[in-house]
Design a protein around this motif. Structure first.
Motif, PDB file in Angstrom:
ATOM      1  N   VAL A  70       0.826  -1.208   0.000  1.00  0.00           N
ATOM      2  CA  VAL A  70       0.000   0.000   0.000  1.00  0.00           C
ATOM      3  C   VAL A  70       0.858   1.254   0.000  1.00  0.00           C
ATOM      4  O   VAL A  70       0.661   2.164  -0.815  1.00  0.00           O
ATOM      5  N   LEU A  71       1.825   1.320   0.929  1.00  0.00           N
ATOM      6  CA  LEU A  71       2.681   2.504   1.018  1.00  0.00           C
ATOM      7  C   LEU A  71       3.565   2.637  -0.212  1.00  0.00           C
ATOM      8  O   LEU A  71       3.775   3.741  -0.730  1.00  0.00           O
ATOM      9  N   PHE A  72       4.088   1.511  -0.670  1.00  0.00           N
ATOM     10  CA  PHE A  72       4.936   1.551  -1.862  1.00  0.00           C
ATOM     11  C   PHE A  72       4.142   2.077  -3.051  1.00  0.00           C
ATOM     12  O   PHE A  72       4.621   2.943  -3.801  1.00  0.00           O
ATOM     13  N   ASN A  73       2.930   1.564  -3.232  1.00  0.00           N
ATOM     14  CA  ASN A  73       2.100   2.021  -4.354  1.00  0.00           C
ATOM     15  C   ASN A  73       1.699   3.482  -4.207  1.00  0.00           C
ATOM     16  O   ASN A  73       1.563   4.200  -5.210  1.00  0.00           O
ATOM     17  N   LEU A  74       1.515   3.942  -2.969  1.00  0.00           N
ATOM     18  CA  LEU A  74       1.181   5.343  -2.743  1.00  0.00           C
ATOM     19  C   LEU A  74       2.313   6.240  -3.249  1.00  0.00           C
ATOM     20  O   LEU A  74       2.078   7.189  -4.009  1.00  0.00           O
ATOM     21  N   PHE A  75       3.539   5.947  -2.834  1.00  0.00           N
ATOM     22  CA  PHE A  75       4.688   6.711  -3.297  1.00  0.00           C
ATOM     23  C   PHE A  75       4.855   6.574  -4.807  1.00  0.00           C
ATOM     24  O   PHE A  75       5.178   7.548  -5.505  1.00  0.00           O
ATOM     25  N   LYS A  76       4.640   5.369  -5.293  1.00  0.00           N
ATOM     26  CA  LYS A  76       4.825   5.110  -6.720  1.00  0.00           C
ATOM     27  C   LYS A  76       3.874   5.951  -7.563  1.00  0.00           C
ATOM     28  O   LYS A  76       4.292   6.594  -8.534  1.00  0.00           O
ATOM     29  N   TRP A  77       2.601   5.980  -7.187  1.00  0.00           N
ATOM     30  CA  TRP A  77       1.617   6.711  -7.989  1.00  0.00           C
ATOM     31  C   TRP A  77       1.749   8.217  -7.822  1.00  0.00           C
ATOM     32  O   TRP A  77       1.492   8.973  -8.771  1.00  0.00           O
ATOM     33  N   LEU A  78       2.162   8.668  -6.656  1.00  0.00           N
ATOM     34  CA  LEU A  78       2.424  10.094  -6.474  1.00  0.00           C
ATOM     35  C   LEU A  78       3.566  10.541  -7.376  1.00  0.00           C
ATOM     36  O   LEU A  78       3.492  11.576  -8.047  1.00  0.00           O
ATOM     37  N   ALA A  79       4.643   9.750  -7.381  1.00  0.00           N
ATOM     38  CA  ALA A  79       5.804  10.089  -8.200  1.00  0.00           C
ATOM     39  C   ALA A  79       5.466  10.004  -9.685  1.00  0.00           C
ATOM     40  O   ALA A  79       5.833  10.890 -10.471  1.00  0.00           O
ATOM     41  N   ALA A  80       4.764   8.948 -10.087  1.00  0.00           N
ATOM     42  CA  ALA A  80       4.402   8.792 -11.497  1.00  0.00           C
ATOM     43  C   ALA A  80       3.478   9.927 -11.933  1.00  0.00           C
ATOM     44  O   ALA A  80       3.629  10.487 -13.032  1.00  0.00           O
ATOM     45  N   LEU A 125       9.913  11.777  -4.120  1.00  0.00           N
ATOM     46  CA  LEU A 125       8.777  10.866  -4.287  1.00  0.00           C
ATOM     47  C   LEU A 125       9.112   9.617  -5.100  1.00  0.00           C
ATOM     48  O   LEU A 125       8.222   8.822  -5.383  1.00  0.00           O
ATOM     49  N   ASN A 126      10.365   9.472  -5.463  1.00  0.00           N
ATOM     50  CA  ASN A 126      10.751   8.338  -6.304  1.00  0.00           C
ATOM     51  C   ASN A 126      10.922   7.069  -5.461  1.00  0.00           C
ATOM     52  O   ASN A 126      11.877   6.959  -4.695  1.00  0.00           O
ATOM     53  N   PRO A 127      10.003   6.099  -5.572  1.00  0.00           N
ATOM     54  CA  PRO A 127      10.119   4.879  -4.766  1.00  0.00           C
ATOM     55  C   PRO A 127      11.337   4.030  -5.134  1.00  0.00           C
ATOM     56  O   PRO A 127      11.806   3.234  -4.329  1.00  0.00           O
ATOM     57  N   LYS A 128      11.844   4.210  -6.363  1.00  0.00           N
ATOM     58  CA  LYS A 128      13.061   3.494  -6.736  1.00  0.00           C
ATOM     59  C   LYS A 128      14.224   3.968  -5.873  1.00  0.00           C
ATOM     60  O   LYS A 128      15.103   3.178  -5.500  1.00  0.00           O
ATOM     61  N   ALA A 129      14.225   5.274  -5.573  1.00  0.00           N
ATOM     62  CA  ALA A 129      15.256   5.809  -4.685  1.00  0.00           C
ATOM     63  C   ALA A 129      15.078   5.245  -3.279  1.00  0.00           C
ATOM     64  O   ALA A 129      16.062   4.983  -2.568  1.00  0.00           O
TER      65      ALA A 129
END
Length: 209
Positions: A70-80, A125-129
């Motif tokens: 959930v948290l990962f996807n939150l950051f992912k979609w915010l960044a995207a 906001l980059n979850p890859k980072a």
């Protein structure tokens, strides 16, 4: 005592920061279109974003994010979503004549706060980072390394990142380089927009490894 570990951290970071990604794309875009001042503040913002990743890695929050879909996807979609926004803004660029492009340092530059925010949000906001710094602070850095030393590594990483992208801003804001990009007119902006959208799509499709 920690020099070997520090050099390892520095090398891994160098390889990561030199790889083109969203940070590189936004710094180049701001530098070419608005000059070194805007590009440099964007670069400093990217460096500031590094401190966010360092902070939660030291606090252990990065581990929580990496384990929570959930948290990962939150950051992912915010960044995207942010990359999509920047990309679509660039795609809407209108043709500009070479003579209409302002020189570096002109009034066309963004305010320092705005330019800094672009870099800070893009990196922060980059979850890859997030996953990169989690790996760095759990695999490369010994967990027994004092917190103060690890924090020192983090300060270096932020400074080195900002310095690297300031060099990128300097290079792409040189008049000869800018003139070369300017000849392509609005197509440069549109290509950059397509790249940012592509990075956003790639990010949106990513999953926790």
């Amino acid at each position: 005592m920690y020099w070997t570990e520090f050099l390892t951290v520095a090398l891994v970071h160098l390889l990561a920061v030199a790889s083109p990604g969203p940070d590189f794309a936004v710094v180049v875009r701001e530098s070419v279109l608005r000059g070194q001042r805007s590009g440099s503040w964007t670069a400093i913002g990217v460096g500031g974003g590094i401190l966010v990743h360092v902070a939660y890695s030291l606090l252990g929050i990065g581990l929580i994010v990496s384990q929570s879909i959930v948290l990962f996807n939150l950051f992912k979609w915010l960044a995207a979503g942010y990359l999509f926004y920047l990309g679509f803004q660039a795609l809407r660029a209108k043709p500009v004549a070479v003579g209409d492009i302002p020189t570096s340092g002109s009034g066309a530059a963004l305010s320092p706060r705005r330019a800094f925010t672009i870099g800070f949000v893009t990196n922060g906001l980059n979850p890859k980072a997030t996953l990169f710094f989690l790996s760095l602070f759990t695999v490369v850095i010994d967990p027994h390394t004092p917190l103060a030393v690890q924090a020192g590594y983090g300060v270096y990483l932020a400074f080195a990142t900002g310095f690297w992208f300031c060099l990128v801003a300097w290079l792409f804001s040189r008049e000869r380089v800018r003139a070369g990009f300017t000849r392509m007119g609005h197509w440069f902006d549109r290509v950059t927009g397509a790249v940012l959208i592509g990075l956003g799509v790639r990010l949106a499709a990513s999953e926790i490894a």
